[in-house]
Design a protein around this motif. Sequence first.
Motif, PDB file in Angstrom:
ATOM      1  N   GLY A  41      37.418  42.606 -44.400  1.00  0.00           N
ATOM      2  CA  GLY A  41      36.305  41.871 -45.013  1.00  0.00           C
ATOM      3  C   GLY A  41      36.165  40.477 -44.429  1.00  0.00           C
ATOM      4  O   GLY A  41      37.144  39.915 -43.912  1.00  0.00           O
ATOM      5  N   ILE A  42      34.977  39.946 -44.519  1.00  0.00           N
ATOM      6  CA  ILE A  42      34.714  38.594 -44.003  1.00  0.00           C
ATOM      7  C   ILE A  42      35.693  37.590 -44.627  1.00  0.00           C
ATOM      8  O   ILE A  42      35.944  37.620 -45.825  1.00  0.00           O
ATOM      9  CB  ILE A  42      33.237  38.208 -44.246  1.00  0.00           C
ATOM     10  N   GLY A  43      36.296  36.776 -43.752  1.00  0.00           N
ATOM     11  CA  GLY A  43      37.214  35.739 -44.210  1.00  0.00           C
ATOM     12  C   GLY A  43      38.645  36.187 -44.417  1.00  0.00           C
ATOM     13  O   GLY A  43      39.501  35.401 -44.818  1.00  0.00           O
ATOM     14  N   CYS A  44      38.945  37.460 -44.099  1.00  0.00           N
ATOM     15  CA  CYS A  44      40.312  37.946 -44.346  1.00  0.00           C
ATOM     16  C   CYS A  44      41.286  37.455 -43.274  1.00  0.00           C
ATOM     17  O   CYS A  44      42.502  37.499 -43.463  1.00  0.00           O
ATOM     18  CB  CYS A  44      40.344  39.471 -44.392  1.00  0.00           C
ATOM     19  N   GLY A  45      40.745  37.018 -42.136  1.00  0.00           N
ATOM     20  CA  GLY A  45      41.625  36.525 -41.073  1.00  0.00           C
ATOM     21  C   GLY A  45      41.618  37.386 -39.814  1.00  0.00           C
ATOM     22  O   GLY A  45      42.575  37.365 -39.045  1.00  0.00           O
ATOM     23  N   LYS A  46      40.525  38.108 -39.586  1.00  0.00           N
ATOM     24  CA  LYS A  46      40.467  38.972 -38.395  1.00  0.00           C
ATOM     25  C   LYS A  46      40.659  38.165 -37.112  1.00  0.00           C
ATOM     26  O   LYS A  46      41.411  38.558 -36.232  1.00  0.00           O
ATOM     27  CB  LYS A  46      39.104  39.694 -38.317  1.00  0.00           C
ATOM     28  N   THR A  47      39.950  37.036 -37.032  1.00  0.00           N
ATOM     29  CA  THR A  47      40.018  36.238 -35.806  1.00  0.00           C
ATOM     30  C   THR A  47      41.435  35.722 -35.591  1.00  0.00           C
ATOM     31  O   THR A  47      41.965  35.758 -34.470  1.00  0.00           O
ATOM     32  CB  THR A  47      39.025  35.051 -35.919  1.00  0.00           C
ATOM     33  N   THR A  48      42.048  35.286 -36.680  1.00  0.00           N
ATOM     34  CA  THR A  48      43.408  34.753 -36.607  1.00  0.00           C
ATOM     35  C   THR A  48      44.378  35.843 -36.148  1.00  0.00           C
ATOM     36  O   THR A  48      45.227  35.616 -35.277  1.00  0.00           O
ATOM     37  CB  THR A  48      43.808  34.225 -38.009  1.00  0.00           C
ATOM     38  N   ARG A 104      38.958  30.402 -48.585  1.00  0.00           N
ATOM     39  CA  ARG A 104      39.070  30.033 -47.172  1.00  0.00           C
ATOM     40  C   ARG A 104      37.696  29.863 -46.523  1.00  0.00           C
ATOM     41  O   ARG A 104      37.498  28.983 -45.689  1.00  0.00           O
ATOM     42  CB  ARG A 104      39.860  31.109 -46.406  1.00  0.00           C
ATOM     43  N   ARG A 112      35.916  26.992 -44.450  1.00  0.00           N
ATOM     44  CA  ARG A 112      35.580  27.208 -43.035  1.00  0.00           C
ATOM     45  C   ARG A 112      34.089  27.033 -42.770  1.00  0.00           C
ATOM     46  O   ARG A 112      33.691  26.383 -41.820  1.00  0.00           O
ATOM     47  CB  ARG A 112      36.022  28.618 -42.607  1.00  0.00           C
ATOM     48  N   ASN A 168      47.301  39.348 -44.960  1.00  0.00           N
ATOM     49  CA  ASN A 168      47.226  37.990 -44.420  1.00  0.00           C
ATOM     50  C   ASN A 168      47.325  36.909 -45.491  1.00  0.00           C
ATOM     51  O   ASN A 168      46.610  35.926 -45.462  1.00  0.00           O
ATOM     52  CB  ASN A 168      45.938  37.849 -43.594  1.00  0.00           C
ATOM     53  N   TYR A 169      48.216  37.124 -46.467  1.00  0.00           N
ATOM     54  CA  TYR A 169      48.443  36.085 -47.477  1.00  0.00           C
ATOM     55  C   TYR A 169      49.114  34.901 -46.827  1.00  0.00           C
ATOM     56  O   TYR A 169      49.864  35.062 -45.861  1.00  0.00           O
ATOM     57  CB  TYR A 169      49.361  36.605 -48.595  1.00  0.00           C
ATOM     58  N   GLU A 170      48.845  33.719 -47.392  1.00  0.00           N
ATOM     59  CA  GLU A 170      49.486  32.521 -46.871  1.00  0.00           C
ATOM     60  C   GLU A 170      50.999  32.709 -46.943  1.00  0.00           C
ATOM     61  O   GLU A 170      51.522  33.191 -47.941  1.00  0.00           O
ATOM     62  CB  GLU A 170      49.054  31.308 -47.696  1.00  0.00           C
ATOM     63  N   ARG A 193      52.811  36.898 -40.601  1.00  0.00           N
ATOM     64  CA  ARG A 193      51.751  37.603 -39.871  1.00  0.00           C
ATOM     65  C   ARG A 193      52.225  38.066 -38.494  1.00  0.00           C
ATOM     66  O   ARG A 193      51.987  39.186 -38.084  1.00  0.00           O
ATOM     67  CB  ARG A 193      50.545  36.670 -39.714  1.00  0.00           C
TER      68      ARG A 193
HETATM   69  P1  ADP Z   1      37.555  36.345 -40.275  1.00  0.00           P
HETATM   70  O1  ADP Z   1      37.538  36.338 -38.751  1.00  0.00           O
HETATM   71  O2  ADP Z   1      38.091  37.618 -40.850  1.00  0.00           O
HETATM   72  O3  ADP Z   1      36.235  35.977 -40.913  1.00  0.00           O
HETATM   73  P2  ADP Z   1      39.288  34.002 -39.948  1.00  0.00           P
HETATM   74  O4  ADP Z   1      40.374  34.473 -39.030  1.00  0.00           O
HETATM   75  O5  ADP Z   1      38.228  33.102 -39.369  1.00  0.00           O
HETATM   76  O6  ADP Z   1      38.614  35.235 -40.737  1.00  0.00           O
HETATM   77  O7  ADP Z   1      40.011  33.290 -41.213  1.00  0.00           O
HETATM   78  C1  ADP Z   1      39.233  32.694 -42.247  1.00  0.00           C
HETATM   79  C2  ADP Z   1      39.796  31.285 -42.533  1.00  0.00           C
HETATM   80  O8  ADP Z   1      41.104  31.425 -43.121  1.00  0.00           O
HETATM   81  C3  ADP Z   1      39.961  30.443 -41.273  1.00  0.00           C
HETATM   82  O9  ADP Z   1      39.613  29.120 -41.570  1.00  0.00           O
HETATM   83  C4  ADP Z   1      41.453  30.584 -40.952  1.00  0.00           C
HETATM   84  O10 ADP Z   1      41.936  29.442 -40.271  1.00  0.00           O
HETATM   85  C5  ADP Z   1      42.080  30.727 -42.329  1.00  0.00           C
HETATM   86  N1  ADP Z   1      43.303  31.556 -42.324  1.00  0.00           N
HETATM   87  C6  ADP Z   1      43.498  32.712 -41.660  1.00  0.00           C
HETATM   88  N2  ADP Z   1      44.727  33.226 -41.907  1.00  0.00           N
HETATM   89  C7  ADP Z   1      45.330  32.367 -42.764  1.00  0.00           C
HETATM   90  C8  ADP Z   1      46.624  32.348 -43.440  1.00  0.00           C
HETATM   91  N3  ADP Z   1      47.529  33.314 -43.284  1.00  0.00           N
HETATM   92  N4  ADP Z   1      46.889  31.315 -44.256  1.00  0.00           N
HETATM   93  C9  ADP Z   1      45.960  30.332 -44.466  1.00  0.00           C
HETATM   94  N5  ADP Z   1      44.742  30.295 -43.874  1.00  0.00           N
HETATM   95  C10 ADP Z   1      44.418  31.288 -43.047  1.00  0.00           C
END
Ligand code: ADP
Length: 200
Positions: free
Chosen positions: A13-20, A143, A147, A178-180, A184
Amino acid sequence: MSSKPMLVALTGGIGCGKTTVLNAFRSLGIPCFVADEVAGSYYNDPAFLEQVRTLLGPSVIALDGSANKQAIAAIVFNNPEALKQLNALIHPRVWQDFLSFANRHQSAPYVIFESAITYEYGFDRLVDKVICVYLEQEERLRRLELRDHSTREQLLSRMRNQLPAEEKMMRADYVILNYEGNPRQRQVRQVHQSLIRCTK
Ligand code: ADP
Protein backbone atom coordinates in the motif's frame (compact mmCIF):
# COMPACT_ATOMS: atom_id res chain seq x y z
CA MET A 1 12.55 -21.73 -12.81
CA SER A 2 13.36 -21.39 -16.48
CA SER A 3 13.44 -17.63 -17.08
CA LYS A 4 16.71 -15.97 -16.33
CA PRO A 5 16.61 -13.59 -14.58
CA MET A 6 13.58 -14.48 -12.49
CA LEU A 7 10.86 -11.80 -12.48
CA VAL A 8 9.83 -10.52 -9.05
CA ALA A 9 7.21 -7.87 -8.23
CA LEU A 10 7.45 -5.67 -5.15
CA THR A 11 4.20 -4.13 -3.98
CA GLY A 12 2.36 -2.80 -0.95
CA GLY A 13 0.00 0.00 0.00
CA ILE A 14 1.00 3.61 -0.53
CA GLY A 15 3.39 4.78 2.18
CA CYS A 16 4.31 1.29 3.41
CA GLY A 17 7.96 1.77 2.44
CA LYS A 18 8.27 0.22 -1.02
CA THR A 19 10.87 2.74 -2.14
CA THR A 20 12.86 2.29 1.05
CA VAL A 21 12.79 -1.51 0.73
CA LEU A 22 13.60 -1.33 -2.98
CA ASN A 23 16.73 0.62 -2.12
CA ALA A 24 17.76 -2.21 0.20
CA PHE A 25 17.48 -4.67 -2.71
CA ARG A 26 19.41 -2.22 -4.91
CA SER A 27 22.20 -2.18 -2.37
CA LEU A 28 22.44 -5.97 -2.81
CA GLY A 29 23.03 -5.36 -6.52
CA ILE A 30 19.54 -6.32 -7.72
CA PRO A 31 18.30 -4.39 -10.78
CA CYS A 32 15.09 -2.56 -9.89
CA PHE A 33 12.47 -1.17 -12.27
CA VAL A 34 10.07 1.45 -10.87
CA ALA A 35 6.88 1.15 -12.92
CA ASP A 36 5.50 4.56 -11.91
CA GLU A 37 8.67 6.38 -12.91
CA VAL A 38 8.82 4.66 -16.29
CA ALA A 39 5.11 5.30 -16.93
CA GLY A 40 5.61 8.97 -16.00
CA SER A 41 8.39 9.29 -18.57
CA TYR A 42 6.00 8.35 -21.41
CA TYR A 43 4.42 11.78 -21.13
CA ASN A 44 7.66 13.23 -22.53
CA ASP A 45 7.14 11.23 -25.72
CA PRO A 46 5.14 13.31 -28.27
CA ALA A 47 3.74 10.17 -29.95
CA PHE A 48 2.38 8.91 -26.63
CA LEU A 49 0.98 12.32 -25.77
CA GLU A 50 -0.80 12.37 -29.11
CA GLN A 51 -2.44 9.02 -28.27
CA VAL A 52 -3.58 10.47 -24.93
CA ARG A 53 -4.95 13.54 -26.72
CA THR A 54 -6.93 11.35 -29.10
CA LEU A 55 -8.32 9.47 -26.13
CA LEU A 56 -9.06 12.28 -23.67
CA GLY A 57 -9.30 15.47 -25.72
CA PRO A 58 -7.20 18.60 -26.39
CA SER A 59 -7.07 19.82 -22.78
CA VAL A 60 -4.45 17.18 -21.94
CA ILE A 61 -1.77 19.19 -23.78
CA ALA A 62 -0.63 22.45 -22.17
CA LEU A 63 0.13 25.58 -24.22
CA ASP A 64 3.86 24.78 -24.26
CA GLY A 65 3.15 21.33 -25.75
CA SER A 66 3.86 19.38 -22.54
CA ALA A 67 1.40 17.06 -20.81
CA ASN A 68 -1.16 18.78 -18.61
CA LYS A 69 -1.11 16.18 -15.85
CA GLN A 70 -3.72 18.01 -13.77
CA ALA A 71 -6.16 17.98 -16.68
CA ILE A 72 -5.50 14.27 -17.28
CA ALA A 73 -6.03 13.46 -13.61
CA ALA A 74 -9.25 15.49 -13.49
CA ILE A 75 -10.67 13.69 -16.55
CA VAL A 76 -9.89 10.15 -15.43
CA PHE A 77 -10.85 10.78 -11.80
CA ASN A 78 -14.48 11.17 -12.80
CA ASN A 79 -14.51 8.73 -15.66
CA PRO A 80 -13.64 5.08 -14.97
CA GLU A 81 -13.93 4.14 -18.64
CA ALA A 82 -11.40 6.82 -19.65
CA LEU A 83 -9.09 5.62 -16.88
CA LYS A 84 -9.37 2.07 -18.17
CA GLN A 85 -8.47 3.19 -21.68
CA LEU A 86 -5.55 5.30 -20.46
CA ASN A 87 -4.29 2.32 -18.48
CA ALA A 88 -4.62 0.17 -21.58
CA LEU A 89 -2.17 2.55 -23.28
CA ILE A 90 0.26 2.57 -20.39
CA HIS A 91 0.36 -0.86 -18.75
CA PRO A 92 1.21 -3.10 -21.73
CA ARG A 93 4.00 -0.67 -22.61
CA VAL A 94 5.31 -0.68 -19.03
CA TRP A 95 5.33 -4.45 -19.08
CA GLN A 96 7.22 -4.61 -22.40
CA ASP A 97 9.75 -2.11 -21.07
CA PHE A 98 10.19 -4.25 -17.97
CA LEU A 99 10.84 -7.34 -20.10
CA SER A 100 13.47 -5.41 -22.08
CA PHE A 101 14.96 -4.27 -18.77
CA ALA A 102 15.11 -7.89 -17.58
CA ASN A 103 16.78 -8.86 -20.87
CA ARG A 104 19.43 -6.24 -20.34
CA HIS A 105 20.23 -7.81 -16.95
CA GLN A 106 20.74 -11.42 -18.00
CA SER A 107 23.43 -11.98 -15.41
CA ALA A 108 21.22 -10.95 -12.45
CA PRO A 109 19.54 -13.80 -10.52
CA TYR A 110 16.29 -11.81 -10.45
CA VAL A 111 14.99 -8.36 -11.30
CA ILE A 112 12.35 -6.40 -9.40
CA PHE A 113 9.27 -4.68 -10.80
CA GLU A 114 8.08 -2.16 -8.20
CA SER A 115 4.42 -1.21 -8.52
CA ALA A 116 1.80 -0.37 -5.89
CA ILE A 117 -0.85 -1.72 -8.27
CA THR A 118 0.71 -5.12 -9.00
CA TYR A 119 -2.45 -6.98 -7.96
CA GLU A 120 -4.95 -4.39 -9.14
CA TYR A 121 -3.71 -4.73 -12.73
CA GLY A 122 -2.77 -8.40 -12.78
CA PHE A 123 1.02 -7.99 -13.00
CA ASP A 124 1.22 -10.65 -10.27
CA ARG A 125 0.18 -13.23 -12.87
CA LEU A 126 3.11 -12.26 -15.09
CA VAL A 127 5.89 -12.53 -12.53
CA ASP A 128 7.41 -15.54 -10.77
CA LYS A 129 7.18 -14.18 -7.22
CA VAL A 130 5.61 -11.26 -5.37
CA ILE A 131 7.04 -9.47 -2.36
CA CYS A 132 4.68 -7.32 -0.31
CA VAL A 133 5.87 -4.61 2.05
CA TYR A 134 3.37 -4.27 4.86
CA LEU A 135 2.61 -1.59 7.37
CA GLU A 136 -0.71 -0.86 9.03
CA GLN A 137 -2.78 2.03 7.72
CA GLU A 138 -2.42 4.40 10.70
CA GLU A 139 1.37 4.37 10.50
CA ARG A 140 1.29 4.73 6.71
CA LEU A 141 -0.91 7.80 7.10
CA ARG A 142 1.46 9.26 9.67
CA ARG A 143 4.50 8.77 7.43
CA LEU A 144 2.72 10.09 4.34
CA GLU A 145 1.46 13.19 6.11
CA LEU A 146 5.13 13.94 6.81
CA ARG A 147 6.43 12.91 3.38
CA ASP A 148 3.81 14.40 1.04
CA HIS A 149 2.21 17.09 3.22
CA SER A 150 -1.14 15.72 1.99
CA THR A 151 -4.28 15.82 4.08
CA ARG A 152 -5.56 12.70 5.75
CA GLU A 153 -8.67 12.82 3.54
CA GLN A 154 -6.61 13.01 0.32
CA LEU A 155 -4.49 10.08 1.46
CA LEU A 156 -7.49 8.00 2.47
CA SER A 157 -9.11 8.58 -0.90
CA ARG A 158 -5.93 7.37 -2.66
CA MET A 159 -5.85 4.33 -0.37
CA ARG A 160 -9.46 3.50 -1.15
CA ASN A 161 -8.51 3.18 -4.84
CA GLN A 162 -6.16 0.32 -4.00
CA LEU A 163 -6.76 -3.16 -2.62
CA PRO A 164 -6.49 -3.33 1.18
CA ALA A 165 -2.87 -3.77 2.28
CA GLU A 166 -3.89 -6.87 4.24
CA GLU A 167 -5.16 -8.55 1.09
CA LYS A 168 -1.91 -7.82 -0.74
CA MET A 169 0.01 -9.24 2.20
CA MET A 170 -2.04 -12.45 2.22
CA ARG A 171 -1.60 -13.02 -1.49
CA ALA A 172 2.15 -12.37 -1.63
CA ASP A 173 4.90 -15.01 -1.61
CA TYR A 174 7.03 -12.91 0.77
CA VAL A 175 6.10 -10.24 3.29
CA ILE A 176 8.43 -7.59 4.65
CA LEU A 177 7.15 -5.86 7.79
CA ASN A 178 8.35 -2.29 7.73
CA TYR A 179 7.59 -1.23 11.30
CA GLU A 180 9.97 1.28 12.79
CA GLY A 181 12.85 -0.53 14.39
CA ASN A 182 12.12 -3.78 12.58
CA PRO A 183 15.29 -5.21 11.08
CA ARG A 184 14.42 -4.38 7.49
CA GLN A 185 17.87 -5.17 6.13
CA ARG A 186 17.75 -8.65 7.67
CA GLN A 187 14.30 -9.38 6.23
CA VAL A 188 15.46 -8.20 2.80
CA ARG A 189 18.54 -10.41 3.01
CA GLN A 190 16.40 -13.44 3.93
CA VAL A 191 14.03 -12.84 1.01
CA HIS A 192 17.02 -12.30 -1.27
CA GLN A 193 18.60 -15.58 -0.21
CA SER A 194 15.35 -17.46 -0.67
CA LEU A 195 14.89 -15.99 -4.14
CA ILE A 196 18.43 -16.94 -5.09
CA ARG A 197 17.67 -20.52 -3.96
CA CYS A 198 14.60 -20.52 -6.25
CA THR A 199 16.78 -19.71 -9.24
CA LYS A 200 19.03 -22.73 -8.66
P1 ADP B 1 6.18 4.00 -0.58
O1 ADP B 1 7.26 3.99 -1.65
O2 ADP B 1 5.61 2.65 -0.30
O3 ADP B 1 5.08 5.01 -0.82
P2 ADP B 1 8.31 5.12 1.10
O4 ADP B 1 9.44 4.14 0.96
O5 ADP B 1 8.43 6.42 0.36
O6 ADP B 1 6.89 4.42 0.80
O7 ADP B 1 8.10 5.38 2.69
C1 ADP B 1 7.12 6.31 3.14
C2 ADP B 1 7.78 7.24 4.19
O8 ADP B 1 8.08 6.46 5.36
C3 ADP B 1 9.09 7.85 3.71
O9 ADP B 1 9.16 9.17 4.17
C4 ADP B 1 10.15 6.95 4.36
O10 ADP B 1 11.35 7.67 4.59
C5 ADP B 1 9.49 6.54 5.66
N1 ADP B 1 9.91 5.20 6.12
C6 ADP B 1 10.07 4.09 5.36
N2 ADP B 1 10.43 3.03 6.12
C7 ADP B 1 10.49 3.47 7.39
C8 ADP B 1 10.79 2.83 8.68
N3 ADP B 1 11.08 1.54 8.78
N4 ADP B 1 10.75 3.60 9.78
C9 ADP B 1 10.41 4.92 9.70
N5 ADP B 1 10.12 5.57 8.54
C10 ADP B 1 10.15 4.87 7.41
